[in-house]
Enzyme design. Structure first.
Site, PDB file in Angstrom:
ATOM      1  N   PHE A 109       0.486  -1.588  -0.050  1.00 23.96           N
ATOM      2  CA  PHE A 109      -0.219  -0.212  -0.299  1.00 23.96           C
ATOM      3  C   PHE A 109       1.034   1.376   0.402  1.00 23.96           C
ATOM      4  O   PHE A 109       0.469   2.163  -0.087  1.00 23.96           O
ATOM      5  CB  PHE A 109      -1.046  -0.299   1.504  1.00 23.96           C
ATOM      6  CG  PHE A 109      -0.042   0.206   2.679  1.00 23.96           C
ATOM      7  CD1 PHE A 109       0.224  -0.421   3.314  1.00 23.96           C
ATOM      8  CD2 PHE A 109      -0.843   1.617   2.855  1.00 23.96           C
ATOM      9  CE1 PHE A 109       0.807  -0.594   4.193  1.00 23.96           C
ATOM     10  CE2 PHE A 109      -0.480   2.287   3.817  1.00 23.96           C
ATOM     11  CZ  PHE A 109       1.435   1.260   4.755  1.00 23.96           C
ATOM     12  N   LYS A 110       1.889   0.933   0.329  1.00 19.85           N
ATOM     13  CA  LYS A 110       2.843   2.592   0.401  1.00 19.85           C
ATOM     14  C   LYS A 110       2.735   2.951  -0.613  1.00 19.85           C
ATOM     15  O   LYS A 110       3.563   4.132  -1.150  1.00 19.85           O
ATOM     16  CB  LYS A 110       4.095   1.800   1.150  1.00 19.85           C
ATOM     17  CG  LYS A 110       4.247   1.672   2.990  1.00 19.85           C
ATOM     18  CD  LYS A 110       5.342   1.516   3.279  1.00 19.85           C
ATOM     19  CE  LYS A 110       4.957   1.430   5.007  1.00 19.85           C
ATOM     20  NZ  LYS A 110       4.657  -0.418   5.057  1.00 19.85           N
ATOM     21  N   ASP A 111       2.697   2.145  -1.848  1.00 23.44           N
ATOM     22  CA  ASP A 111       2.845   3.055  -3.318  1.00 23.44           C
ATOM     23  C   ASP A 111       1.727   4.025  -3.492  1.00 23.44           C
ATOM     24  O   ASP A 111       2.206   4.507  -4.394  1.00 23.44           O
ATOM     25  CB  ASP A 111       2.766   2.023  -4.406  1.00 23.44           C
ATOM     26  CG  ASP A 111       3.740   0.816  -4.708  1.00 23.44           C
ATOM     27  OD1 ASP A 111       5.132   1.031  -4.401  1.00 23.44           O
ATOM     28  OD2 ASP A 111       3.284  -0.026  -4.671  1.00 23.44           O
TER      29      ASP A 111
END
Ligand SMILES: *Cc1c(COP(=O)(O)O)cnc(C)c1O
Length: 451
Positions: A109-111
């Site tokens: 999810f950090k993208d």
């Protein structure tokens, strides 16, 4: 809109300055001076596609960036995702759906935040002519996402500290096999908390920060939190209208960044019912929400390494609101916690939170159970979201990583292999990494030598 520090000892700054600095010079975290009210915007935003929604949202915060430039920054940030909906929802049963946040370039999810942050940096460098040295500490996924968000940005050098041997082999490859000359993966002997503590001390050296143009990509950077707010909005709009206000968002968490973003969205007037903070065996946040004790324990490496964290940096942002926006109270509490390793809240207001804890044994059991029941494979972090809890109504579980990032755990749990084409490519490339002591002096010396 201006940005203030949770510790209240520096003047308010613009959005771009808050993003460029990451951590405020007084050691606090930036927050918007006031939170906008989104309740009167929901009808207009309901049918927007992801990037358009993101642009509308950021237009309220990035008020020092011209709208056409903001448009470009945001449009370029979600074109490397391999799902048209960017953050699709998969319904597993009447009471359980999954929000898939792993369709970006590094499959976590950090993208969502770091693709966008890379473009904000590029914009800022073009505007000021100053180069930026990014320093981050990672428990695995942040580093990979940061490196992939930044590696083609002119004027950015990226230094990422990670605990050697405590992240998955594929996570390490995502950081060390890029071939980019402006990327420096720094392996340390120690835990993620050791890396993060050393990093924070480097940031507190203001002269050094100014000398190299230091910037933080950890979730202490406000742009990351705001970028994450957008998928809560997007998910809210995609849930069935009749039931969306009854659904609890379940967030596998470590540093409290992801769930904080959702809570801010709720605070801005979006009627999300509430949140479950889902921890692994490193359960400082579970203990906090359970009994109001915020107490440090040693980090115990787990099957969900990106959540192997005890000091949850973003908790300070929640704390700021919990003490009625009084920075002197924030300073007192942080001081007590830092010097004693514990803070006990009297009358802790849990607000909209519940919590759960999942052991390693349970993580494996859950991966198997979810696969047997729904034919759906979850990664070990997402598995923590499936912790058995008292029935509190329908839930939307945030899937924070693609299972292919953790093939060993999946294989051990359900006996099948998982892979993803982007990871197969990495296996062909050489690993380039550097070894440093997790001390501020060693880190600064390494950076000076490379810049
Ligand atoms: C970073 C990460 C988490 C924890 O997110 P926080 O913002 O620290 O709460 C959970 N799962 C995965 C896969 C991650 O990469």
């Amino acid at each position: 809109m201006n940005y203030i520090s949770t510790r209240g000892q520096v003047p308010a700054v613009s959005f771009s300055t808050a993003v460029e600095q990451g951590l405020a010079p007084d050691g606090g975290l930036y927050l918007p001076e006031e939170l906008p009210d989104l309740s009167n915007k929901l009808a207009d935003w309901e049918s927007l596609e992801y990037a358009a929604l993101c642009e509308e949202f950021f237009a309220l915060f990035a008020t020092d960036i011209k709208r056409d430039q903001l448009h470009e920054i945001v449009q370029g940030s979600y074109n490397k995702f391999d799902a048209t909906e960017i953050a699709p929802i998969v319904k597993l049963s009447e009471s359980c759906s999954v929000l898939e946040l792993f369709h970006g370039p590094t499959l976590a999810f950090k993208d969502f935040a770091l693709q966008l942050l890379g473009n904000f940096y590029a914009h800022q460098i073009a505007r000021t002519g100053r180069t930026i040295a990014v320093l981050g500490a990672t428990s695995g996924d942040t580093g990979a996402a940061a490196i992939h968000g930044l590696l083609d940005k002119v004027g950015v050098n990226t230094f990422i500290l990670y605990p050697e041997g405590r992240i998955s082999a594929l996570q390490e490859r995502q950081m060390t096999c890029t071939g980019a000359e402006t990327v420096f993966p720094l392996a340390i002997q120690g835990s993620f908390d050791d890396a993060q503590t050393a990093m924070k001390t480097v940031f507190e050296d203001r002269d050094f920060a100014a000398e190299v143009g230091l910037s933080a990509v950890n979730s202490i950077n406000l742009a990351r939190i705001l970028a994450q707010c957008v998928y809560y909005l997007s998910a809210f709009f995609r849930l069935p209208k009749a039931s969306r206000e009854q659904i609890t968002f379940v967030v596998p968490t470590g540093n409290f960044g992801n769930v904080l973003a959702g809570w801010l969205v709720q605070r801005m007037g979006v009627p999300i019912k509430g949140f479950r903070v889902a921890t692994n065996q490193n359960d400082i946040l579970h203990r906090l929400f359970d009994c109001g004790r915020y107490e440090l324990e040693a980090v115990a490496p787990s099957l969900a390494p990106s959540m192997d964290i005890q000091v949850a940096s973003n908790f300070e942002r929640f704390l700021y609101y919990a003490v009625d926006c009084d920075p002197s109270k924030v300073r007192d509490i942080i001081h007590t916690f830092k010097s004693t390793g514990c803070y006990v809240f009297e009358d802790f207001d849990r607000a909209s939170f519940t919590s759960s804890r999942t052991s390693d044994v349970q993580i494996s059991e859950i991966i198997k159970q979810v696969y047997d029941q729904f034919g759906y494979v979850v990664d070990p972090h997402t598995a923590c979201g499936f912790a058995p809890v008292e029935n509190t109504g329908p839930e939307l579980i945030l899937a924070t990583a693609h299972p292919a990032k953790f093939p060993d755990t999946i294989e051990a749990s359900i006996g099948i292999g998982t892979t993803h084409h982007s990871l197969d490519i990495l296996k062909q490339r050489a690993i380039v990494k550097y070894s440093v002591e997790p001390t501020p002096a060693a880190i600064k010396a390494f950076m000076r030598a490379r810049l």
